[in-house]
Design a protein around this motif. Structure first.
Motif, mmCIF file in Angstrom:
data_model
loop_
_atom_site.group_PDB
_atom_site.id
_atom_site.type_symbol
_atom_site.label_atom_id
_atom_site.label_comp_id
_atom_site.label_asym_id
_atom_site.label_seq_id
_atom_site.Cartn_x
_atom_site.Cartn_y
_atom_site.Cartn_z
ATOM 1 N N LEU A 22 -3.142 -59.660 18.246
ATOM 2 C CA LEU A 22 -2.561 -61.008 18.247
ATOM 3 C C LEU A 22 -2.017 -61.306 19.657
ATOM 4 N N HIS A 23 -2.235 -62.534 20.092
ATOM 5 C CA HIS A 23 -1.727 -62.994 21.407
ATOM 6 C C HIS A 23 -2.316 -62.219 22.589
ATOM 7 N N GLN A 24 -3.445 -61.573 22.398
ATOM 8 C CA GLN A 24 -4.043 -60.826 23.507
ATOM 9 C C GLN A 24 -5.478 -61.271 23.770
ATOM 10 N N THR A 51 -3.519 -69.303 15.648
ATOM 11 C CA THR A 51 -3.219 -70.197 14.513
ATOM 12 C C THR A 51 -2.881 -69.356 13.279
ATOM 13 N N SER A 52 -2.514 -70.046 12.234
ATOM 14 C CA SER A 52 -2.261 -69.404 10.933
ATOM 15 C C SER A 52 -3.597 -68.957 10.360
ATOM 16 N N ILE A 53 -3.580 -67.817 9.577
ATOM 17 C CA ILE A 53 -4.877 -67.381 9.043
ATOM 18 C C ILE A 53 -5.366 -68.328 7.956
ATOM 19 N N GLU A 54 -4.411 -69.039 7.324
ATOM 20 C CA GLU A 54 -4.838 -70.013 6.308
ATOM 21 C C GLU A 54 -4.724 -71.403 6.922
ATOM 22 N N PRO A 55 -5.818 -72.119 6.990
ATOM 23 C CA PRO A 55 -5.808 -73.409 7.685
ATOM 24 C C PRO A 55 -4.749 -74.360 7.128
ATOM 25 N N GLY A 56 -4.468 -74.290 5.814
ATOM 26 C CA GLY A 56 -3.534 -75.245 5.205
ATOM 27 C C GLY A 56 -2.073 -74.926 5.480
ATOM 28 N N ARG A 57 -1.787 -73.659 5.836
ATOM 29 C CA ARG A 57 -0.364 -73.290 5.958
ATOM 30 C C ARG A 57 0.031 -73.164 7.416
ATOM 31 N N PRO A 59 2.677 -72.321 10.397
ATOM 32 C CA PRO A 59 3.867 -71.497 10.567
ATOM 33 C C PRO A 59 5.103 -72.379 10.696
ATOM 34 N N ILE A 60 6.232 -71.809 10.372
ATOM 35 C CA ILE A 60 7.473 -72.567 10.528
ATOM 36 C C ILE A 60 8.385 -71.850 11.514
ATOM 37 N N ALA A 61 9.276 -72.615 12.127
ATOM 38 C CA ALA A 61 10.186 -72.027 13.111
ATOM 39 C C ALA A 61 11.190 -71.113 12.432
ATOM 40 N N ARG A 62 11.400 -69.900 13.052
ATOM 41 C CA ARG A 62 12.264 -68.939 12.381
ATOM 42 C C ARG A 62 13.345 -68.377 13.297
ATOM 43 N N GLY A 63 13.446 -68.807 14.456
ATOM 44 C CA GLY A 63 14.279 -68.085 15.424
ATOM 45 C C GLY A 63 15.684 -68.612 15.642
ATOM 46 N N ARG A 64 16.131 -69.546 14.786
ATOM 47 C CA ARG A 64 17.441 -70.148 15.044
ATOM 48 C C ARG A 64 18.554 -69.116 15.212
ATOM 49 N N ASP A 65 18.562 -68.060 14.380
ATOM 50 C CA ASP A 65 19.656 -67.109 14.410
ATOM 51 C C ASP A 65 19.355 -65.847 15.212
ATOM 52 N N GLU A 66 18.187 -65.791 15.807
ATOM 53 C CA GLU A 66 17.823 -64.579 16.556
ATOM 54 C C GLU A 66 18.141 -64.750 18.044
ATOM 55 N N TYR A 73 9.706 -61.293 15.130
ATOM 56 C CA TYR A 73 8.632 -60.441 14.578
ATOM 57 C C TYR A 73 9.202 -59.172 13.959
ATOM 58 N N ARG A 74 10.283 -58.684 14.598
ATOM 59 C CA ARG A 74 10.887 -57.473 14.024
ATOM 60 C C ARG A 74 11.479 -57.743 12.636
ATOM 61 N N ALA A 75 12.074 -58.895 12.508
ATOM 62 C CA ALA A 75 12.706 -59.250 11.226
ATOM 63 C C ALA A 75 11.662 -59.490 10.138
ATOM 64 N N SER A 76 10.514 -60.080 10.487
ATOM 65 C CA SER A 76 9.469 -60.356 9.488
ATOM 66 C C SER A 76 8.154 -59.772 9.958
ATOM 67 N N PRO A 77 7.947 -58.464 9.781
ATOM 68 C CA PRO A 77 6.745 -57.799 10.297
ATOM 69 C C PRO A 77 5.457 -58.385 9.718
ATOM 70 N N GLN A 78 5.545 -59.036 8.555
ATOM 71 C CA GLN A 78 4.311 -59.573 7.959
ATOM 72 C C GLN A 78 3.726 -60.723 8.761
ATOM 73 N N LEU A 79 4.572 -61.302 9.642
ATOM 74 C CA LEU A 79 4.106 -62.488 10.408
ATOM 75 C C LEU A 79 2.845 -62.183 11.201
ATOM 76 N N ALA A 80 2.830 -61.025 11.825
ATOM 77 C CA ALA A 80 1.675 -60.675 12.661
ATOM 78 C C ALA A 80 0.400 -60.689 11.842
ATOM 79 N N LYS A 81 0.517 -60.409 10.564
ATOM 80 C CA LYS A 81 -0.672 -60.392 9.704
ATOM 81 C C LYS A 81 -1.070 -61.800 9.261
ATOM 82 N N LEU A 82 -0.136 -62.741 9.342
ATOM 83 C CA LEU A 82 -0.436 -64.097 8.890
ATOM 84 C C LEU A 82 -0.997 -64.979 10.012
ATOM 85 N N LEU A 83 -0.927 -64.446 11.233
ATOM 86 C CA LEU A 83 -1.445 -65.223 12.381
ATOM 87 C C LEU A 83 -2.686 -64.556 12.948
ATOM 88 N N ARG A 84 -3.464 -65.362 13.667
ATOM 89 C CA ARG A 84 -4.666 -64.813 14.314
ATOM 90 C C ARG A 84 -4.871 -65.454 15.680
#
Lengths: 194, 548
Positions: A22-24, A51-57, A59-66, A73-84
């Motif tokens: 991802l991102h490389q 992009t998201s792996i599912e065209p309809g979904r 991603p949403i912003a998640r970094g407000r408190d980080e 990414y550390r907080a939600s390791p599954q994210l890397a699997k949901l993006l491509r």
């Protein structure tokens, strides 16, 4: 030779590949290659997108408190699997045995073929002839073709012993190809000067 | 290795560009390679063009700047950046040169024997144009042997260009150029060439006394002239003994001309310089009838007072004013000291004697540098010599004996003799037009070629011209040359010194030369001059050989 991804969509003049990391994606304008039977197909990276792996979904912003971006990414390791990360490449030539051709191959690449990033030596060998420039100059597609040409040439120049000489020669070739399009020529030249 | 490949594609030794268009009559357009800078090109240089079966030889006559797209002129690229400047040079913007093909040779054995031929076609599209190598130039102009005469070297080359002295004297030739461009130097070189190779006898009417003994260079330095270089082959005749003595010139003969030698025709030639009216020009013929052929001038000048002239006018049926004005104008002749009532010797006979012995004659005018004296003497002597030569030639043809040695008569300020008004009448006009048949030709030296009659100009075989900048002069020199407009550019761009365009009979193709150096001891030596010591040594050696 560095394996970077896998083809997920292919036509005679273009292919799309998904990156393994991802991102490389390979750098914009760099030379990549893939294999179709005995033929090696060369492409110039003409764009990349994550992009998201599912065209309809979306991603949403998640970094407000980080505090750090990486923390998301550390907080939600599954994210890397949901993006491509995908990248596009314009086919600029192929090789049959020892012979390099700077025109389109007989057949498009196959889906799921591996895509490799070319090493500098191969880039230098491929860019010894400037015939592939006309494919780039006449390309239609996403983004600015002129940006692509400039990026590709900057990239190729680094593979040559004397980048400046290379850029001057290739610039002269461009000047001929873009004979009637002075402003395009100027744009590109301004982007490849050192 | 790869880098080398890149270079080879664009760069090759001596290569200038490729032929892109053109015609045989108008010349070829050559697009310069990007590696060739227009600034390295100069008009007048030679190029070879390689086509499939032939090789062409031509001269660059123009250089043009061009661009692939006219819009480029309106929105020029950012050439302040050296990279962009280098890229667009030769591609978006490029140079073109205009080449006039002159000669060609094929690759087969027959063409090798025949040597270069005049062009009858043009090379094919995209034939490669190269700078001519020294071998190519040598092939065209021929190799110069040890004792042969050469006039100079082509621009930027060390090849000697030979001017064929036999061909040079076969037809009349001309040296042109505006003042201060080295006409005298060139003419002196030509004379040396003719003398060196002995192809003709020379008679030089030396108005400013710079051919016989010594002259001055533009820098005011003294340079040796013919007599100093070839003492045994030159005779200096002087009109002005005093001046010759002052300049320490060893003269061989002092020329005097008797009034009785001046014929009415001689006065007719002076019509323009003395500003005579048409009636005054005709009057001497009547005077000659009245006084007798050899006495008219003396008799006429002896008349004193208005009454005697009026009396004469009455008896001849002439207008009084005509005779009076003629008389006034002829008074000018009295100032010429070399004119005497009766000459002690016959200069014409003397000149011919020398010429027959193979000795070249230079007639120095000394202080008589005004045009009246020059026109009078040159015309008078030449007319007599011409008559004698003609007789001899006719006799030679009739009796099948040896023809007289070719004679070259050198005149300066040629337009005074060959202007359209007088060319049909003067002897020089006749010589220029027809005397080739009688083995007499002219070497004319002039700074205003436009003042010379067109017909005469067209009969001049070899033209050597230094810089000319007057449009009419250039036009007149180039009359009848193919590729005239091209040569105009070459001619107008010659340097003011030591450069000349030579074309015509004595060279295979037009050539711009840097004329050979003249004035240094080394140059004299090359031209065949021997110092007195050397001569003495040679003579001593011969004596030794002879007596043992």
């Amino acid at each position: 030779m560095f394996k970077i991804g896998e083809i997920i969509e292919a036509s005679t003049g273009e292919f799309v590949a998904q990156c393994y990391e991802l991102h490389q994606p390979p750098p914009f304008g760099s030379l990549v290659k893939t294999r179709e039977g005995e033929v090696e197909i060369y492409g110039v990276v003409s764009g990349a997108a994550t992009t998201s792996i599912e065209p309809g979904r979306r991603p949403i912003a998640r970094g407000r408190d980080e505090a750090e971006e990486e923390d998301i990414y550390r907080a939600s390791p599954q994210l890397a699997k949901l993006l491509r990360t995908d990248f596009n490449a314009l086919v600029v030539g192929h090789r049959e045995g020892e012979r390099l051709h700077h025109y389109l191959p007989p057949r498009p690449a196959r889906v799921h073929s591996f895509v490799y990033l070319c090493d500098p030596e191969e880039v230098a060998r491929f860019s010894q002839s400037f015939d592939f420039l006309s494919i780039l100059v006449n390309a239609r597609g996403q983004g600015s073709v002129d940006e692509l040409i400039a990026a590709c040439l900057r990239h190729a120049a680094q593979a040559h012993q004397d980048p400046r000489t290379f850029l001057i020669k290739v610039g002269k070739e461009l000047a001929v190809l873009l004979g009637g399009e002075t402003s395009r020529l100027n744009t590109i030249l301004r982007r490849i000067r050192e | 290795m790869m880098e080398k490949g890149l270079h080879n594609q664009f760069w090759e030794q001596g290569r200038l560009g490729i032929v892109v268009s053109g015609s045989l009559t108008k010349g070829l357009e050559v697009k310069l390679d990007s590696a060739t800078s227009v600034e390295d090109i100069a008009v007048g240089r030679y190029v070879t063009i390689e086509s499939e079966r032939r090789r062409f030889f031509g001269m660059i006559t123009d250089v043009t700047l061009d661009a692939i797209d006219p819009r480029l002129m309106v929105t020029p690229p950012d050439v302040s950046d050296p990279f962009i400047a280098e890229v667009v040079a030769g591609t978006s913007t490029f140079g073109r040169v205009h080449v006039l093909p002159e000669l060609t040779w094929g690759g087969d054995a027959i063409s090798l024997l025949e040597g270069p031929q005049p062009v009858k076609t043009v090379p094919a599209h995209f034939s490669v144009v190269r700078e001519a190598s020294e071998q190519d130039v040598e092939r065209v102009f021929g190799q110069v042997e040890e004792k042969q005469f050469w006039i100079g070297t082509p621009l930027d080359m060390e090849i000697k260009v030979r001017l064929d002295p036999a061909k040079l004297v076969e037809r009349s030739s001309g040296v042109f150029g505006k003042t201060g461009t080295g006409k005298t130097f060139l003419a002196r070189l030509l004379l040396i060439g003719i003398i060196q190779e002995g192809t003709a006898a020379n008679l030089v009417f030396d108005m400013h006394s710079e051919y016989g003994w010594e002259g001055t260079s533009a820098e005011g330095r003294k340079v040796k002239a013919l007599k100093q270089l070839f003492p045994s082959k030159i005779a200096v005749f002087a009109l002005d003994e005093e001046s010759a003595r002052r300049r320490k010139v060893s003269t061989d003969f002092v020329v005097e001309i008797g009034y009785d030698d001046i014929e009415p025709e001689d006065i007719e030639m002076l019509g323009e310089t003395l500003n005579l009216t048409e009636a005054a020009v005709q009057a001497p013929y009547r005077l000659a009838r009245h006084f007798g052929d050899r006495k008219w001038l003396e008799g006429f000048l002896a008349l004193e007072g208005r009454e005697q002239i009026n009396e004469l006018a009455l008896s001849l049926g002439e207008h009084e004013a005509t005779l009076a004005s003629l008389r006034r104008r002829l008074e000018a002749l009295r100032r010429l000291r070399f004119l005497v009532p009766h000459a002690r010797d016959n200069p014409i006979q003397r000149i011919l004697e020398y010429l027959d012995r193979g000795i070249n004659v230079v007639l120095e005018f000394g202080r008589y540098t005004d045009i009246t004296a020059y026109v009078l003497v040159a015309n008078l002597l030449t007319r007599r010599i011409h008559t004698l030569y003609r007789e001899r030639m006719e006799r030679a043809m009739g009796e099948d004996i040896a023809k007289p040695r070719p004679l070259v008569i050198t005149i300066e300020e040629a337009h005074k003799f060959l202007s359209p008004q007088v060319a049909t009448q003067t002897i020089f006009g006749t010589i220029a037009r027809e005397m080739r048949k009688y083995n007499v030709t002219l070497l004319v030296i002039d700074q205003r070629p436009s003042g010379i009659d067109e017909e005469v100009m067209s009969q001049i075989g070899t033209k050597i011209t230094c810089l000319l900048d007057n449009e009419r002069d250039i036009e007149s020199v180039l009359t009848g040359v193919s590729g005239k407009s091209e040569f105009k550019a070459v001619l107008a761009k010659l340097e003011t010194r030591q450069q000349a365009l030579i074309f015509g009979h004595a060279v295979p193709m037009p050539v711009v030369v840097r004329t050979r150096e003249y004035g240094s001891p080394q140059s004299y030596k090359e031209l065949g001059f021997r110092e007195a010591i050397e001569l003495k040594k040679e003579a001593e050696k011969e004596m030794e050989d002879l007596w043992g």
